[in-house]
Design an enzyme around this catalytic site. Structure first.
Site, short mmCIF file in Angstrom:
data_model
loop_
_atom_site.label_atom_id
_atom_site.label_comp_id
_atom_site.label_asym_id
_atom_site.label_seq_id
_atom_site.Cartn_x
_atom_site.Cartn_y
_atom_site.Cartn_z
N ASP B 286 0.86 -1.16 0.00
CA ASP B 286 0.00 0.00 0.00
C ASP B 286 0.92 1.23 0.00
O ASP B 286 2.09 1.11 0.32
CB ASP B 286 -0.83 -0.08 1.28
CG ASP B 286 -1.66 1.15 1.49
OD1 ASP B 286 -2.19 1.66 0.49
OD2 ASP B 286 -1.78 1.59 2.64
N LYS B 287 0.41 2.36 -0.40
CA LYS B 287 1.30 3.51 -0.37
C LYS B 287 1.14 4.33 0.89
O LYS B 287 2.06 4.45 1.69
CB LYS B 287 1.08 4.41 -1.59
CG LYS B 287 2.23 5.35 -1.80
CD LYS B 287 1.82 6.62 -2.51
CE LYS B 287 1.22 7.57 -1.52
NZ LYS B 287 0.60 8.72 -2.05
N PHE B 452 -18.30 12.93 4.54
CA PHE B 452 -17.45 12.53 3.44
C PHE B 452 -17.73 11.08 3.08
O PHE B 452 -17.95 10.25 3.94
CB PHE B 452 -15.99 12.64 3.88
CG PHE B 452 -15.01 12.42 2.80
CD1 PHE B 452 -14.46 13.50 2.13
CD2 PHE B 452 -14.63 11.13 2.42
CE1 PHE B 452 -13.55 13.29 1.12
CE2 PHE B 452 -13.74 10.93 1.42
CZ PHE B 452 -13.19 12.02 0.76
N ARG B 700 -4.40 4.88 -9.13
CA ARG B 700 -5.83 5.09 -9.26
C ARG B 700 -6.60 3.83 -8.88
O ARG B 700 -7.60 3.49 -9.48
CB ARG B 700 -6.19 5.46 -10.71
CG ARG B 700 -5.81 6.86 -11.08
CD ARG B 700 -6.76 7.76 -10.41
NE ARG B 700 -6.58 9.14 -10.82
CZ ARG B 700 -7.34 10.12 -10.36
NH1 ARG B 700 -8.32 9.87 -9.53
NH2 ARG B 700 -7.13 11.35 -10.72
N ASP B 748 -1.20 -0.70 6.00
CA ASP B 748 -1.42 -0.21 7.35
C ASP B 748 -2.88 0.06 7.67
O ASP B 748 -3.22 0.27 8.80
CB ASP B 748 -0.63 1.08 7.57
CG ASP B 748 -1.23 2.22 6.80
OD1 ASP B 748 -1.68 1.99 5.66
OD2 ASP B 748 -1.26 3.34 7.32
N ASN B 751 -8.30 -0.84 4.78
CA ASN B 751 -8.54 -1.22 3.39
C ASN B 751 -7.53 -2.22 2.88
O ASN B 751 -7.70 -2.79 1.82
CB ASN B 751 -8.55 0.02 2.51
CG ASN B 751 -7.27 0.79 2.64
OD1 ASN B 751 -6.61 0.70 3.68
ND2 ASN B 751 -6.89 1.52 1.63
N ASP B 752 -6.48 -2.43 3.63
CA ASP B 752 -5.46 -3.38 3.19
C ASP B 752 -5.69 -4.77 3.75
O ASP B 752 -4.96 -5.70 3.44
CB ASP B 752 -4.07 -2.90 3.62
CG ASP B 752 -3.77 -1.53 3.10
OD1 ASP B 752 -4.09 -1.27 1.92
OD2 ASP B 752 -3.27 -0.69 3.86
#
Lengths: 348, 1117
Positions: B286-287, B452, B700, B748, B751-752
């Site tokens: 992941d970034k 959001f 993306r 981390d 979502n990972d």
């Protein structure tokens, strides 16, 4: 999934187990940091060559010494099981051995090849005799041998457990099949005395066979496997039995019969008067009589000496081959060019 | 559904009340604890009556509802001390963590209950002393439990291969037993009269020659028990033990993976996968928060067309360095520097903004920052001590920025009010607003929060100023904000757009801020719709979005913010190291393609020497089709395009990897294309291409696609499953390559999680995003850079050690069993034991157990620093060099050889007299001698496989041999009173009284190990392993040099140098795009959940519980 660790701030609290830096040289610290002092043996060509050389230097002399010891032993081996059957009965050996009316007396003449120094050990050797068969090995009762009848269960002695109501003493297949050929020796006119004491290991005599256990009902059954025992001698003194009952490891084995405590000169002819009682014919076994002197290493045993000599020489040879290789075509030692990734890039 | 009174499980899920739920209700117990308000006796009687009446109502309903737990704590009362009956209607138990629809019906009033009021199982109570709530789900019906169903259990590949080895051993066992049993059936013959084979006594059937088949069967079973030592049962126990210590003592306690700042050590959550770490070939990363710090810092801003902020990002610096420009950095000494705020511009700070050309804009900008958020303040209400709890670090950074600009948000308050339109108050301490230096506390009434989510990509707040003015503040991604701007003011729009692009190319995350004044009438009419939408039971989210759409238009642009997400320390160096180790790295990010490439360069993932393949959906052709708007057409066209691209890339790539010297390959693919490329018909092509790339950047990528990458991960796990739709030739080549690739996912955020669970090894970064990833992971580390230590040091060592342990176990058990096997041939196939029972049982347990564990713990081929200095060593693990069938075969060969030596050398002694008194050895003498030789040799053989020998090796090896002698001295020294065979009595003393024994003990181990030694010498000389060369190169290094010291040798460059070096290699083209969306994993998981993708919750998701802070009350009767 249990989310009880609340918030991110408790992440810190969770790990208080790690104290500040512990002493840098504590054994536990070194253990956890995997930094224990260690020697790192690296097999360099020099070590390899030196090791082989060293092994050569150890084993060639060792081989020579043991071979010499083995060669100093004089051994006379005489197979008598066939020769002792009268010619006419050789086609039916079983009849010969099972018929009690046929005399089992037999004479053998042995020529002494080299002078033999006392004590000369007399062995009988049996081949193709499975003393190490599972059924055989376990068919004995050590408690009974030591303590006599008592209230011991003798079930381990199957199938030769009891005679009538009483257990056989000594019970079991091993005792039942005790070897019963006898040998008498004479050289020229004089009879050679055979000392049949102290032929079993002392520990067996003293601790495994009872001093007041008498074989009172031995070999009373319908089937008789081997020799009989003197019912008036305690088992601890029946050394034949003791020797026999230390079962052999392989189907070919020698057992000590006695000692001749006189020197024999070369070319003497020894007359052996033997009673060929034991049935080795039914299963195709061989019976041999062995007279052997002894060295510090025991009896004649070339195998050990040859093996060490072979290993020693082989080590020497390898070390020389390696040395030549090393001199002629040395591998650059610790050269990064030999690593696989460098090889790949250099070859392309 | 009436509020249930079912049993309370230990961790149920609650709904709790908040401002939207009746604040007049209270429960009795609370009042009782509050002595001042104790009801008088009259009231108590009335309460009791009312309670009884309501219970009667319950009991007489159809079907009757039995209340089983009536006590004061369970009585719901209103403000007037009337007991009340409330009804909760809600959805059936399900696993969607972020949705909940229900109603609380009280006094004929229907109150909506949303996820905001749901307290998930396992949450802990913070910010409030108590919560009053109603249990909705218990036990396995809780959402958390329903989510926790399928946690995959992972086993290492090596262990799975070990299973195959064990199966092979079983097969060997049966072959051996079969041979023995056949032999036995042939052997039995009544001619062996001394064995009494034909006697009919009990148990005599085993050797009865009259029924040879029975003999075969029974001997088979005997032999199975006899040879069972070939199966290393203790192997699994030993391996578990070794792995446990490796993970708890080595990985968890390694100071090189200990992050001092956060006090976080590495954490191995499973001990199963240590050696898997040594074989990883693909890393999926992941970034945000993994490569970057996820420590958002307010870095720059653009207000009213003016850029503020003097900082220079690393990427900018890199670009400048390449073009030869020098950047002057003038950091003023009095710059405010705190976590989340890295901004300095004298034009804005300390009220100086009043003198700027557009102070009103600045004021709105700051207010928007201070008001439009869902952050909670915690702690003291002073600027220094306050702490903000935010769902995403971006939000916190923005509020901190407002604080530093003089708009200090210090209090958040929710009032009790029965009405739904509950105002929440936000208190802001504003400085310099009226005039310089004046500080005033302004309470803003927050009327609505439009939250959001990933579809909206914006967040709005409607607030009422103290003077009654209604203002809507909005912040969000540039695309969505620009769509909703009012006409006019094109200058500012244009300039701000340029600024956004500029920020984006510097790698900053941008947000646009906008506001709008609302007319009270307009607001009132809108609010009614809003309330309606909010209390609807079906499609609430969608309806809310639609309602929000009605008011979020005609906005006025204020400006934009730019937040820096810094790369983590040491990331470029770490990635470089991992790349050299032959590991291929995939980075999955939500960034745009250019930003992703920039990040790729910055963290050394991509450099200019690599051949890049870029598959992007941002081509003109695609855009053209997209503009036509026909969805089916777009899909078809995209697929064609992607196929074409993939094909050309693949062809080009193949031409590269057919030539050896070709450059390394990198693939950059964007989310849309990835979606199409993951289509089954194209997947093989993608796989083929990407598996040959050393770096893959997926940009993306939506969370949903991250989950799709799981599929891909699985595909990599099982290459050959993908052979459909592909040419037969290709298939064979695929299958040939079919060695399983081992994958590792690192991330981390929540979502990972799915990615982490899908990979062979999941690594969680225990960072700022909370514990979700860590909970799902197998290993947790604090920083990405520790991955190098984890893989190259711990993983590699574990792999080497476990390989050694496994092969050694195999060897020692095979050797031991084979000696027994040879004996069988000479014991009439009777199944007689060569060794005493005790020898056989203790062989694995005592005489050979400890040394191999010591090797499993301590063996090191090269030191940790060298492991990192030569990452290429890791490739031996990827290729699985040390646990191939070939290696096993070599070991098997040597154990065959050794067992022959043991058996024949030792048994040759049985014939002639073995001491000077002419006495001979019996079976047990020979077997004890053989066993002694085996124990000594096997233990010495262990020393030969060691690369480093510590004192513990000597102690354990010596100890094992000594243990054998002590055992045999005792065992053969005593005779027990039990009825058993005293075969071993005095045996060792008999043996030791002969010289022959000692000579054998010298000769046999040497003869046995002789071949191994030659093999090792030749192997090392002519076919050295890489690690052996490194060992040779560093043989004379000081062994005491600590790893920390050598670390610098490892990368010669300091991390900062390495990074700037990496940045200098950035690509030349300059991005034309703005940077990042509001890319917060917290929101992504929300998004994922909406799409039905598994994305577990975060217990501390603050935004969710923003409303929970007040004193909520609800009860149930």
């Amino acid at each position: 999934m249990d989310l009880d660790s609340g918030t991110s701030s408790t992440v810190g609290a969770r790990v208080q187990a790690i104290p500040g830096r512990p002493a840098q040289h504590g054994a536990l610290y070194q253990f956890k940091q995997q930094n224990l002092p260690a020697c790192k043996p690296v097999l360099t060509p020099a070590t390899v060559i030196a090791t082989f050389l060293l092994m050569g230097f150890i084993f060639i002399p060792l081989g020579l010494i043991t071979l010499r010891a083995s060669n100093s032993v004089v051994e006379i081996v005489d197979r008598y099981d066939i020769e002792c059957i009268p010619e006419e009965l050789r086609s039916n050996k079983l009849l010969y051995i099972t018929d009690d009316s046929i005399s089992k007396n037999c004479s053998r003449f042995l020529k002494v090849p080299k002078s033999m120094r006392a004590p000369i050990y007399i062995y009988y050797q049996l081949d193709n005799y499975y003393q190490n068969h599972r059924r055989y090995v376990k068919s004995r009762n050590d408690k009974q041998l030591l303590h006599g009848l008592g209230d011991n269960s003798t079930s381990s002695c199957k199938p030769l457990e009891s005679s009538g109501d009483l257990p056989i003493v000594p019970c079991g297949l091993i005792a039942w099949s005790v070897f019963n050929d006898t040998f008498k020796f004479s050289s020229g006119s004089s009879e050679l005395k055979v000392n049949r004491k102290n032929i079993a290991w002392k520990s067996d005599r003293n601790h495994k066979f009872g001093k007041d256990v008498y074989p009172f009902n031995f070999q009373n059954g319908p089937l008789i496997g081997g020799g009989k025992l003197d019912p008036n001698t305690p088992l601890s003194d029946q050394e034949d039995l003791i020797v026999w009952m230390r079962t052999a490891a392989l189907p070919s084995f020698r057992k000590l019969y006695g000692r001749i405590e006189e020197d024999l000169d070369a070319d003497d002819v020894i007359v052996v008067q033997l009673m060929n009682n034991y049935n080795a014919y039914s299963f195709g076994g061989k019976k041999k009589l062995v007279l052997s002197t002894s060295s510090w290493l025991g009896g004649k045993n070339d195998f050990f000496g040859v093996a060490s000599l072979f290993i020693g020489t082989f080590c020497m040879m390898i070390s020389i081959v390696f040395l030549l290789l090393h001199v002629k075509n040395p591998r650059p030692y610790g050269d990064a060019m030999y690593t696989s990734w460098n090889k790949k890039s250099s070859s392309s | 559904m009436v509020s249930s009174s079912s049993s309370f499980a230990s961790a149920p899920e609650f709904i709790i009340s908040n401002n939207e739920v009746d604040n007049e209700i209270d429960i009795l117990s609370k009042i009782q604890s509050n002595n001042s308000k104790l009801p008088n006796w009259g009231r108590r009687v009335r309460l009791a009556l009312q309670t009884a009446k309501e219970i009667d109502t319950l009991h007489s309903s159809t079907p009757p509802v039995i209340h089983r737990d009536i006590k004061s704590a369970n009585v719901l009362i209103d403000r007037n001390f009337n007991a009340r009956l409330a009804e909760v209607q809600c959805e059936q138990p399900n696993n969607s963590l972020y949705t909940f629809t229900g109603n609380l019906i009280l006094q004929n009033q229907t109150l909506p209950v949303s996820p905001n009021q749901l307290l998930l199982r396992g949450c802990s109570l913070r910010n409030t002393e108590y919560i009053v709530g109603v249990v909705i789900f218990t036990g396995h019906e809780t959402k958390v439990m329903m989510n926790a169903m399928n946690v995959p259990s992972k086993r290492s590949t090596l262990e799975r291969k070990l299973d195959k080895l064990i199966l092979t051993l079983f097969a060997t066992l049966f072959v051996m037993c079969f041979i023995g049993a056949v032999g036995s059936a042939v052997f039995v013959n009544k001619k062996y009269f001394y064995l009494h084979l034909e006697s009919s006594e009990e148990g005599g059937a085993q050797f009865d020659p009259r029924n040879r088949f029975l003999v075969f069967l029974l001997t088979m079973f005997t032999l199975i028990t006899l040879y069972s030592t070939i199966i290393p049962i203790s192997l699994y126990v030993s391996i578990e033990m070794i792995k446990f210590i490796q993970s708890t003592q080595f990985i968890n306690k390694d100071l090189h993976m200990y992050h001092l700042e956060t006090n976080t050590p590495a954490l191995a959550r499973t001990s199963n996968l240590n050696e898997e770490l040594g074989q990883v070939e693909y890393i999926f990363s992941d970034k945000t928060g993994t490569l970057t710090r996820n420590l958002m810092e307010f870095f720059k801003c653009s207000i009213g067309g003016e850029v503020y902020g003097t900082g220079v990002t690393e990427i900018e610096r890199g670009i400048a360095e390449r073009s030869g420009k020098k950047i002057e950095e003038n950091i003023s000494s009095n710059a405010v520097r705190e976590k989340g705020f890295n901004f300095d511009d004298p034009r804005l700070m300390r009220g100086a903004w009043r003198n700027e050309p557009n102070p009103d804009n600045c004021k709105e900008f700051f207010r928007c920052l201070a008001i439009c958020h869902t952050v909670l303040p915690e702690g003291d209400e002073s600027p220094e001590k306050i702490k903000y709890q935010a769902a995403s670090p971006d939000e916190a950074a923005l509020v901190i920025a407002a604080k530093n600009f003089g708009f200090f948000f210090y209090r958040f308050k929710q009032l009790h009010c029965f009405l739904l339109r509950t105002p929440t108050m936000i208190y802001v301490r504003e400085s310099h607003v009226e005039k310089m230096g004046k500080i005033q506390d302004v309470p803003y009434e927050i009327l609505n929060v439009l939250e959001f989510n990933s579809t909206r990509k914006r967040q709005s707040v409607v607030c009422r100023y103290p003077d009654g003015r209604l203002v809507l503040y909005c912040k969000g991604a540039d695309t969505v904000i620009y769509e909703r701007l009012a006409d006019g003011n094109n200058d500012i729009k244009k300039v701000t757009r340029e600024h956004l692009e500029q920020f984006g190319s510097s790698g900053l995350r941008t947000l646009c801020l906008a506001y709008k004044e609302l007319h009270p009438d307009v607001y009132e009419s809108w609010n009614e719709k809003f309330i309606q939408a909010k209390s609807s039971l079906r499609d609430r989210e969608r309806k809310l979005d639609e309602v929000a759409e009605l008011i979020e238009h005609d906005l006025i642009l204020i400006g934009s913010t730019a937040i820096e997400d810094k790369l983590q320390e040491g990331v470029p160096a770490c990635i470089e190291t991992l790349k050299r180790a032959g590991i291929k790295i995939w980075v999955l990010t939500g960034d745009k393609i250019e930003t992703a490439i920039n990040i790729g360069y910055a963290c050394n993932l991509i450099n200019n020497e690599m051949k890049q393949f870029i598959i992007s959906s941002e081509t003109d052709a695609i855009r053209e089709v997209e503009e036509r708007g026909d969805q089916i057409e777009i899909a078809r066209f995209m697929k064609e395009e992607v196929k074409k691209e993939l094909k050309s890339c693949l062809e080009e790539a193949q031409s590269y990897f057919s030539s050896l010297s070709g450059p390394k390959l990198a693939l950059v693919i964007d989310g849309k294309c990835l979606m199409y490329a993951l289509d089954p018909s194209l997947r093989v092509m993608l796989l083929n291409l990407s598996l040959n790339c050393h770096a893959v950047v997926c940009c993306r990528v939506s969370p949903l696609q991250k989950a799709q990458v799981n599929l891909f991960l699985k595909a990599i796990k099982d290459w050959w499953c993908l052979d459909f739709n592909y040419g037969a030739l290709q298939v064979t080549s695929l299958v040939k390559k079919g060695a399983q690739k081992i994958t590792l996912s690192i991330g981390d955020g929540a979502n990972d999680v799915s990615m982490i669970q899908a990979a062979h090894v999941g690594v969680g970064i225990s960072g700022l995003e909370g514990m979700q990833a860590v909970m799902a992971s197998d290993f947790a580390i604090a920083q990405f850079r520790y991955l190098a230590d984890l893989l190259l040091v711990h993983g590699r060592w574990s792999y080497l050690r476990i390989c050694k342990v496994v092969t050694y176990f195999f060897y020692k058990n095979l050797t031991f069993t084979l000696t027994q096997f040879w004996f069988t041939f000479q014991a009439g196939f009777s199944g007689q034991r060569f060794y005493d029972d005790w020898f056989q049982s203790l062989y694995n347990v005592i005489f050979t157990a400890l040394p191999v564990i010591i090797v499993g713990l301590f063996d090191k081929d090269v030191s940790a620093s060298l492991s990192k200095k030569y990452p290429e060593l890791y490739m031996e693990g990827i290729r699985n060099v040390f646990f191939k069938w070939r290696v096993v075969a070599i070991w098997a060969f040597f154990s065959l050889y050794q067992s022959l030596i043991f058996y024949y050398f030792v048994s040759s002694s049985s014939l002639s007299g073995k001491n000077s008194a002419g006495k001979t050895f019996g079976l047990w003498d020979v077997s004890t001698m053989a066993f002694t030789c085996v124990v000594v040799t096997v233990n010495l053989r262990l020393l030969m496989i060691c690369n480093s020998i510590t004192r513990w090796h000597y102690i354990s090896v010596g100890g094992s041999i000594l243990a054998w002698f002590i055992f045999i001295f005792l065992y053969s020294g005593i005779s027990t009173p039990y009825d058993r065979q005293e075969n071993m009595y005095f045996v060792i003393y008999v043996l030791m009284s002969t010289l022959y024994f000692y000579l054998t003990l010298l000769l046999v181990p040497v003869a046995a190990l002789f071949c191994d030694f030659i093999y090792q010498g030749v192997q090392r000389w002519f076919f050295p392993y890489d690690y052996q060369i490194i060992q040779e190169m560093h043989r004379h290094d000081d062994t005491d040099t600590s790893r920390a010291h050598l670390l610098e040798i490892g990368n010669n460059l300091t991390p900062a140098e390495a990074r700037s070096h990496a940045i200098s290699q950035l690509p030349r083209e300059i991005s034309k795009h703005t940077g990042f969306a509001f890319d917060s994993p917290g929101y992504e998981s929300f998004f994922a959940a909406q799409l039905g993708v598994f994305a577990p919750t975060k217990a501390w998701d603050v935004a969710r519980r923003a409303s929970m802070k007040s004193r909520p009350k609800i009860g149930h009767k």
